[in-house]
Enzyme design. Structure first.
Site, short mmCIF file in Angstrom:
data_model
loop_
_atom_site.label_atom_id
_atom_site.label_comp_id
_atom_site.label_asym_id
_atom_site.label_seq_id
_atom_site.Cartn_x
_atom_site.Cartn_y
_atom_site.Cartn_z
N GLU A 139 48.05 32.08 78.23
CA GLU A 139 48.87 32.92 77.34
C GLU A 139 49.15 32.22 76.02
OE1 GLU A 139 51.89 30.09 78.53
OE2 GLU A 139 50.21 31.00 79.59
N HIS A 165 47.57 26.83 79.99
CA HIS A 165 48.31 28.06 79.69
C HIS A 165 47.44 29.04 78.90
CE1 HIS A 165 52.54 27.17 80.92
NE2 HIS A 165 52.01 25.94 80.98
N CYS A 187 49.42 27.05 85.80
CA CYS A 187 50.20 25.82 85.74
C CYS A 187 50.79 25.48 87.11
CB CYS A 187 51.25 25.91 84.64
SG CYS A 187 51.89 24.28 84.15
#
Length: 360
Positions: free
Chosen positions: A336, A334, A250
């Protein structure tokens, strides 16, 4: 009985609602208004430090259904300026719920407004772009003036508001990873800590200080604000390239690109949600991704050594690059995914392979 209020945008649009969460003593809350399209995961969204300076409007109409739990927090507290919803559930239904969402908002002093026509609001932001807003119990003229005065995120270093004040460590494993905290989410740290000793350092840390920790790899985390306002952080990244494997996510992606001379620009209304399609160029595979960013990398400004690895299928935005000679890569989205799909978790495996190659 909730107090009635209004949400006013910088363009003069007025929407009625009722105030929820924390009520500022002065009767007005301001920020840059953006919308998020997730169907669940509202707590992870609100506690994502990348929302510093912004007011989050949820497009999904029912928010708060399953309450909140400390296990789902992505940071020590929410850094967003406020929240806008259509319907805020008063009584959650989940065995995991520690408290209702509204109690969480009050405890963390996050103001909100409910009962808003979020469909109309989202269409407006899509058409006009992210803009300043104000909401509260003050009269509409006062709220309009506050909305017009809201500076937004352009040119602002908001990372200093969210980064850790001092280094700390977590995890165990054969490798040492340094995470530069530009507003890092806890899910990222948990995934790293499963396989490494992680040292989280403030955003002001210099490249020489990072290298003095003798890391096997460095994570450049997510974070808020305008990457063009972070010259010192981009210089730090430049000082790491070619000396240690680097993985950017990001804002970390944007800073990696700026470190090699690329430019960034502000998107009209950003990418915020859990269902953005991204094409992985080496395989052609489409990944459904979680995203939260208002800025993007100008593809034409990337140097020749930077390989574009991923693109957004909605608007063509650069979603990933690789610098093979420097053992560095990054993605705009993202992997994750807190909250969101796990299609991109393989990128952590790519990072571990670079770390392992270097350690041998």
């Amino acid at each position: 009985m909730r107090r009635p209020g209004h949400l006013v945008l910088a363009d003069g649009s007025v929407l009625a609602g009722e105030l929820v969460g924390f009520e500022p003593p002065e009767g007005v809350a301001t920020g840059e208004l953006v919308f998020n399209t997730v169907l669940s995961g509202y707590q992870e969204v609100l506690s994502d430090p990348s929302y510093a300076g912004q007011v989050v409007c949820f497009t999904y109409p029912h928010i708060g259904n399953y309450g909140v739990t400390p296990e789902d927090d992505e940071a020590r507290r929410p850094f967003c300026r406020g929240v806008v919803v259509r319907d805020l559930t008063a009584t959650p239904s989940s065995w995991r719920a520690g408290e209702p969402l509204e109690a969480y908002l009050r405890r963390h002093q996050v103001p909100g407004i409910a009962g808003v026509d979020t469909r109309r609001l989202t269409r407006l932001v899509r058409r006009e772009g992210a803009m300043g807003c104000a909401f509260g119990w003050r009269d509409v003229e006062e709220l309009a003036a506050a909305a017009r005065a809201e500076p937004g995120t352009t040119g602002r270093d908001l990372v200093r508001e969210v980064t850790t004040a001092a280094p700390y460590e977590l995890g165990a494993g054969p490798w040492r990873v340094v995470a530069l905290d530009f507003g890092v989410k806890r899910t990222m740290l948990r995934l790293l800590a499963e396989r490494a000793r992680v040292t989280v350092v403030p955003a002001s840390t210099k490249a020489e200080e990072v290298l003095a920790l003798e890391p096997d790899g460095v994570l450049l985390s997510n974070g808020p604000g305008d990457p063009a306002a972070l010259d010192a952080q981009a210089a730090c990244v430049a000082g790491l390239l070619g000396r240690v494997p680097v993985f950017g996510i990001c804002l970390g992606h944007q800073l990696l690109c700026r470190a090699v001379g690329a430019e960034t620009y502000k998107l009209p209304f950003g990418h915020h949600g859990g269902n953005h399609p991204v094409r992985r160029l080496d395989t052609g595979q489409v990944e459904v991704t979680a995203q939260n960013h208002n800025y993007a990398v100008d593809r034409a400004s990337l140097p020749k050594e930077a390989e574009v690895t991923h693109v957004n299928l909605n608007d063509g935005v650069v979603e990933g690059i690789a610098l093979p000679r420097a053992q560095a890569f990054s993605v705009q989205y993202h992997p994750e995914a807190g909250p969101g799909p796990h299609d991109a978790r393989y990128l952590f495996g790519r990072f571990w392979r670079l770390v392992e190659e270097r350690s041998h």
